[in-house]
Design an enzyme around this catalytic site. Sequence first.
Site, PDB file in Angstrom:
ATOM      1  CG  ASP A  72      -0.442 124.783 132.111  1.00 13.81           C
ATOM      2  OD1 ASP A  72       0.094 125.881 131.866  1.00 13.81           O
ATOM      3  OD2 ASP A  72       0.082 123.903 132.822  1.00 13.81           O
ATOM      4  CD  GLU A 105       3.128 114.203 136.627  1.00 15.66           C
ATOM      5  OE1 GLU A 105       2.366 115.189 136.748  1.00 15.66           O
ATOM      6  OE2 GLU A 105       4.317 114.310 136.290  1.00 15.66           O
ATOM      7  N   GLY A 146       0.996 121.580 137.192  1.00 19.95           N
ATOM      8  CA  GLY A 146       1.473 121.746 138.567  1.00 19.95           C
ATOM      9  C   GLY A 146       1.219 120.499 139.398  1.00 19.95           C
ATOM     10  NE  ARG A 152      14.893 138.499 134.578  1.00 15.70           N
ATOM     11  CZ  ARG A 152      16.019 138.763 135.212  1.00 15.70           C
ATOM     12  NH1 ARG A 152      16.569 139.949 135.111  1.00 15.70           N
ATOM     13  NH2 ARG A 152      16.589 137.837 135.949  1.00 15.70           N
ATOM     14  CG  HIS A 157      -0.681 117.814 133.744  1.00 17.49           C
ATOM     15  ND1 HIS A 157      -0.911 118.759 132.788  1.00 17.49           N
ATOM     16  CD2 HIS A 157       0.656 117.583 133.712  1.00 17.49           C
ATOM     17  CE1 HIS A 157       0.239 119.085 132.203  1.00 17.49           C
ATOM     18  NE2 HIS A 157       1.206 118.398 132.746  1.00 17.49           N
ATOM     19  CG  HIS A 199       4.880 121.530 130.407  1.00 20.41           C
ATOM     20  ND1 HIS A 199       3.785 122.089 131.018  1.00 20.41           N
ATOM     21  CD2 HIS A 199       4.744 120.193 130.554  1.00 20.41           C
ATOM     22  CE1 HIS A 199       3.029 121.121 131.537  1.00 20.41           C
ATOM     23  NE2 HIS A 199       3.594 119.963 131.273  1.00 20.41           N
ATOM     24  CG  ASP A 246       5.965 116.375 131.348  1.00 22.57           C
ATOM     25  OD1 ASP A 246       5.244 117.360 131.079  1.00 22.57           O
ATOM     26  OD2 ASP A 246       5.914 115.786 132.443  1.00 22.57           O
ATOM     27  CG  HIS A 280       1.998 116.097 128.384  1.00 25.81           C
ATOM     28  ND1 HIS A 280       0.933 115.857 129.213  1.00 25.81           N
ATOM     29  CD2 HIS A 280       2.911 116.734 129.158  1.00 25.81           C
ATOM     30  CE1 HIS A 280       1.189 116.312 130.429  1.00 25.81           C
ATOM     31  NE2 HIS A 280       2.402 116.856 130.415  1.00 25.81           N
TER      32      HIS A 280
HETATM   33 ZN   LIG Z   1       3.207 118.027 131.983  1.00 22.75          ZN
END
Ligand SMILES: [Zn+2]
Length: 344
Positions: free
Chosen positions: A139, A201, A171, A72, A198, A19, A279, A17
């Site tokens: 995700d 949480e 999110g 970008r 997720h 990102h 995370d 987990h």
């Molecule tokens: Zn997360």
Amino acid sequence: MTDLQRFIAGLPKAELHVHHVGSASPRIVTELSARHPKSKVPTDPEAIAEFFTFRDFAHFVEIYLSVVDLIRTADDVRLLTFEVARDMARQNIRYAELTVTPFSSTRRGIPDIAFVEAIEDARKAAETELGVVLRWIFDIPGEAGLPAAEETARIALEVPCEGLVGFGLGGPEIGVDRPQFKPYFDRAIAAGLHSVPHAGETTGPQTVWDALTALRAERIGHGTSAPQDPRLLAHLAEHRIPLEVCPTSNLATRAVPDLDRHPLREMVEAGVLVTINSDDPPMFGTDLCREYGIAARLLGLDEAGVAELAKNAVRASFLDPAGKAELTAEIDRYTAAWSPATAG
Ligand SMILES: [Zn+2]
């Protein structure tokens, strides 16, 4: 550094987990901001260090969005991905399922095929040059709603991507019901992807139930509120549905009031397969080694106990059986050979 910290630093680890953009360290952000000098992100190392000093959740969101804004071009995506793997290699992370949000990039004008080629290119280079095996979870950014779900499912299903193993949902949870995303998860699962949303949480155990029933979750991102419902904990334990626990993140988002009140022990005592993760590590002022240290303290673990946590992550991963056996054996060899006196 204590002996246990040294053990953790050298321990071969898997992370489930974490990102993509949330792993951009000050070093990586400096490189990206040098490419885009007109951005509001500082470019000199001292200012970057200050910019990255975690203050509160609102500050995290600010950093996160400004890093998103620095990505970008497809080449920025490639640089970010490879450099994240370099930071993982330094922590002896051997395998990671990185949560990637293609929607953030495609809506900023990076074509989907160029985006996927960039991460795939970085994945292959990370494996050969750094010894870090990466896999992807694409995700849905929940706050962007069903159009983002549609776009994420389309990219996951239509753009060829060898490293893609899972389909997720991130999110905020409040106001973003899990069941509305069922059709997209159904399509992803039918295409052979694993369901890893997720849930639980910042909302209660019902969100975890929703993730299990509507989205057919195979692992739960966080699940921090699961211990509020003993029946849910028993269900997770019985069906071997792992939780991806991220202690410092839970503190930063105020999912837990302080680390000593983190429900990690209740999860473990209920027999749930628990994994430890970071995370958005640099943005929360942490890394995976530090999270293992926190877990060891909360659970009262010695080196052997910490090695079991590392093996839990391998068990809960989507590696094939041979890959799992290999990484587990590597953890066992390291643990058997460990001696504080000889550790570097
Ligand atoms: Zn997360």
